[in-house]
Design a protein around this motif. Structure first.
Motif, mmCIF file in Angstrom:
data_model
loop_
_atom_site.group_PDB
_atom_site.id
_atom_site.type_symbol
_atom_site.label_atom_id
_atom_site.label_comp_id
_atom_site.label_asym_id
_atom_site.label_seq_id
_atom_site.Cartn_x
_atom_site.Cartn_y
_atom_site.Cartn_z
ATOM 1 N N LEU A 103 -4.779 10.618 -12.016
ATOM 2 C CA LEU A 103 -4.121 10.423 -10.731
ATOM 3 C C LEU A 103 -3.762 11.765 -10.110
ATOM 4 O O LEU A 103 -3.227 12.651 -10.766
ATOM 5 C CB LEU A 103 -2.865 9.569 -10.911
ATOM 6 N N VAL A 153 4.278 6.450 -7.013
ATOM 7 C CA VAL A 153 3.618 5.846 -5.857
ATOM 8 C C VAL A 153 4.713 5.504 -4.850
ATOM 9 O O VAL A 153 5.631 4.742 -5.151
ATOM 10 C CB VAL A 153 2.826 4.585 -6.238
ATOM 11 N N ASN A 173 0.828 -1.195 0.000
ATOM 12 C CA ASN A 173 0.000 0.000 0.000
ATOM 13 C C ASN A 173 0.867 1.251 0.000
ATOM 14 O O ASN A 173 1.947 1.283 0.599
ATOM 15 C CB ASN A 173 -0.916 0.012 1.229
ATOM 16 N N LYS A 194 -3.167 -0.291 -8.736
ATOM 17 C CA LYS A 194 -4.588 0.057 -8.713
ATOM 18 C C LYS A 194 -4.787 1.145 -7.674
ATOM 19 O O LYS A 194 -4.095 1.188 -6.650
ATOM 20 C CB LYS A 194 -5.455 -1.168 -8.379
ATOM 21 N N VAL A 195 -5.726 2.043 -7.952
ATOM 22 C CA VAL A 195 -5.975 3.198 -7.095
ATOM 23 C C VAL A 195 -7.376 3.099 -6.528
ATOM 24 O O VAL A 195 -8.328 2.737 -7.235
ATOM 25 C CB VAL A 195 -5.801 4.510 -7.886
ATOM 26 N N ASN A 230 0.810 9.618 -16.319
ATOM 27 C CA ASN A 230 -0.468 10.211 -15.909
ATOM 28 C C ASN A 230 -0.904 11.263 -16.922
ATOM 29 O O ASN A 230 -1.326 12.360 -16.566
ATOM 30 C CB ASN A 230 -0.321 10.829 -14.510
ATOM 31 N N LYS A 266 0.899 5.800 -1.452
ATOM 32 C CA LYS A 266 0.180 7.003 -1.880
ATOM 33 C C LYS A 266 0.817 7.571 -3.139
ATOM 34 O O LYS A 266 2.024 7.437 -3.366
ATOM 35 C CB LYS A 266 0.193 8.063 -0.778
ATOM 36 N N VAL A 267 -0.022 8.213 -3.933
ATOM 37 C CA VAL A 267 0.437 8.868 -5.154
ATOM 38 C C VAL A 267 1.041 10.225 -4.788
ATOM 39 O O VAL A 267 0.463 10.983 -4.006
ATOM 40 C CB VAL A 267 -0.730 9.059 -6.138
ATOM 41 N N MET A 292 -3.681 10.305 -3.444
ATOM 42 C CA MET A 292 -4.565 9.148 -3.629
ATOM 43 C C MET A 292 -3.912 7.882 -3.078
ATOM 44 O O MET A 292 -2.696 7.699 -3.173
ATOM 45 C CB MET A 292 -4.880 8.950 -5.114
ATOM 46 N N ALA A 323 -3.027 4.008 -3.149
ATOM 47 C CA ALA A 323 -2.779 3.070 -4.244
ATOM 48 C C ALA A 323 -2.274 1.743 -3.698
ATOM 49 O O ALA A 323 -1.747 1.656 -2.578
ATOM 50 C CB ALA A 323 -1.767 3.653 -5.226
#
Length: 405
Positions: free
Chosen positions: A319, A258, A51, A279-280, A314, A53-54, A323, A325
């Motif tokens: 994105l 990410v 896990n 995947k987001v 992107n 984050k963007v 977010m 991800a």
């Protein structure tokens, strides 16, 4: 008495008819719909995941090299800028005055250098030669006077003090001649190399001062260091901007990263340059292909997990920084939705799933990409949070009313 009995009989008959009507109504309202067992569709993860984050591919805090009052800020938050575009301008009158002063000082120093290199003019040499001749004549007069006075002193007609005064006048005249001759010789020989070097060094120093003044002036215009989007603006016209203080924040979002943390047991499965699926949250139907560009050799300070960075394209701008991800470290992300295999019904070479919405059944055609004994992967037709019938019967059809549990 007979009349009373007759009335009572009619009343009993009426009550019976009413009771019969109520019974039929109760039977109709108690009608029940067939019960079906349903299952809520949820996103499914496959393989080893991490896990994260963007974040923006690049984030730059724009600062000023000099302090000054803000004159203009021609951009707003959300503005798209190109590298080199003007973001902020400061008032520059003080820096312009420094430029003017430096230019004037250079002009004076260069004039002195030119005069020194040119040497003395003919008129100056003639004047110095005349001074030498006057000094020679003065010395000759002083020497003749000393000769006469010495003879008087020797005959006893002149005191010692008078002779000393004449002697001093003679020495002064000789010194004057030496000075005049030295000035003439120096002017005639021209400037020394050291004199010229000293003046040239002064010119160079003043030119450096001019360059510094021009740099200060140029620094009053702050340009975009990268192409991107203005994510934050901290100053407005009229405010003071301090040297080194952040004025704006620029982010580059045509590519993103990410930043994720991988547990110790999984970190050796991650290699720089390897391709992974991402995947987001909120966009479970879309899978991005990313490249691992960094695997930290050092774990997080507060845990045993290791930071990694994955770069993604992107270009569509879907994105956004912040977010949540999921990075699939082994294998591909599931390109579809995992549902119980018993929920899929085949009819006339087509696959269907029955969804339930507020007690109404809807027959939905689906595309099955994978199928097993227990689970099937549906590529299209259902989405997350749909209620689907696990064991549909032949009696179910589109529009049927059911009781879901």
């Amino acid at each position: 008495m007979k009349k009373t009995a007759k009335t009572l009989g009619l009343l009993i008959a009426a009550v019976s008819l009413f009771a019969a009507g109520c019974s039929e109504s109760s039977t109709s309202s108690a009608e029940t719909f067939p019960a079906v067992k349903t299952w809520k569709v949820a996103s499914v993860q496959t393989g080893l995941t991490a896990n994260g984050k963007v974040v923006a591919a690049e984030e730059v805090q724009v600062v000023s090299k000099v302090s000054g009052k803000v004159a203009t800020v021609p951009v707003q938050e959300g503005s798209v800028v190109k590298q080199g575009d003007t973001l902020v301008t400061l008032e520059a009158s003080d820096f312009q005055e420094q430029i003017n002063q430096a230019q004037a000082a250079i002009a004076g120093a260069e004039a002195r250098l030119r005069d020194t290199k040119a040497g003395a003019r003919t008129q100056q040499l003639q004047q110095l030669a005349s001074t030498v001749e006057q000094a020679q004549a003065t010395l000759k007069v002083a020497e003749n006077n000393y000769t006469r006075m010495k003879a008087l002193f020797d005959s006893g007609a002149l005191s010692q003090a008078e002779l000393e005064r004449v002697t001093l006048d003679t020495e002064k005249a000789r010194t004057g001649l030496e000075q005049a001759q030295a000035a003439y010789d120096l002017a005639k020989a021209g400037p020394t190399a050291d004199s010229v070097a000293a003046l040239e060094a002064e010119v160079a120093r003043l030119r450096s001062s001019l360059d510094m003044a021009k740099n200060g002036y140029d620094n009053t215009i702050i340009h975009a260091p990268i192409s991107g989007i203005v994510a934050k603006k901290n100053v407005n016209p009229g405010e003071m901007a301090g040297a080194g203080a952040p004025l704006l924040v620029l982010v580059k979002m045509d590519q993103v990263k990410v930043e994720a943390s991988v547990p110790q047991a999984m970190i050796n499965n991650v290699k720089v340059g390897s391709t992974v699926d991402v995947k987001v949250a909120g966009m479970a139907e879309k899978v991005w292909s990313g490249e691992v560009e960094f695997v930290s050799p050092v774990s997080d300070a507060n845990s045993s997990s290791f930071p990694i960075k994955v770069r993604l394209d992107n270009q569509d701008g879907l994105l956004r920084a912040g977010m949540v991800a999921e990075v699939y470290l082994q294998g591909e992300a599931q390109k579809g939705t995992k549902v119980p295999a018993s929920a899929v019904v085949e009819k006339e070479n087509k696959n269907y799933i029955y969804t339930v919405d507020q007690g109404v059944v809807h027959q939905v055609e689906v595309s099955v990409s994978e199928s097993g004994a227990d689970w099937a992967v549906v590529a299209s037709g259902v989405k997350e949070n749909d209620q689907i019938v696990i064991h549909p019967t032949d009696e179910l059809s589109d529009g049927s009313m059911v009781s879901a549990n």
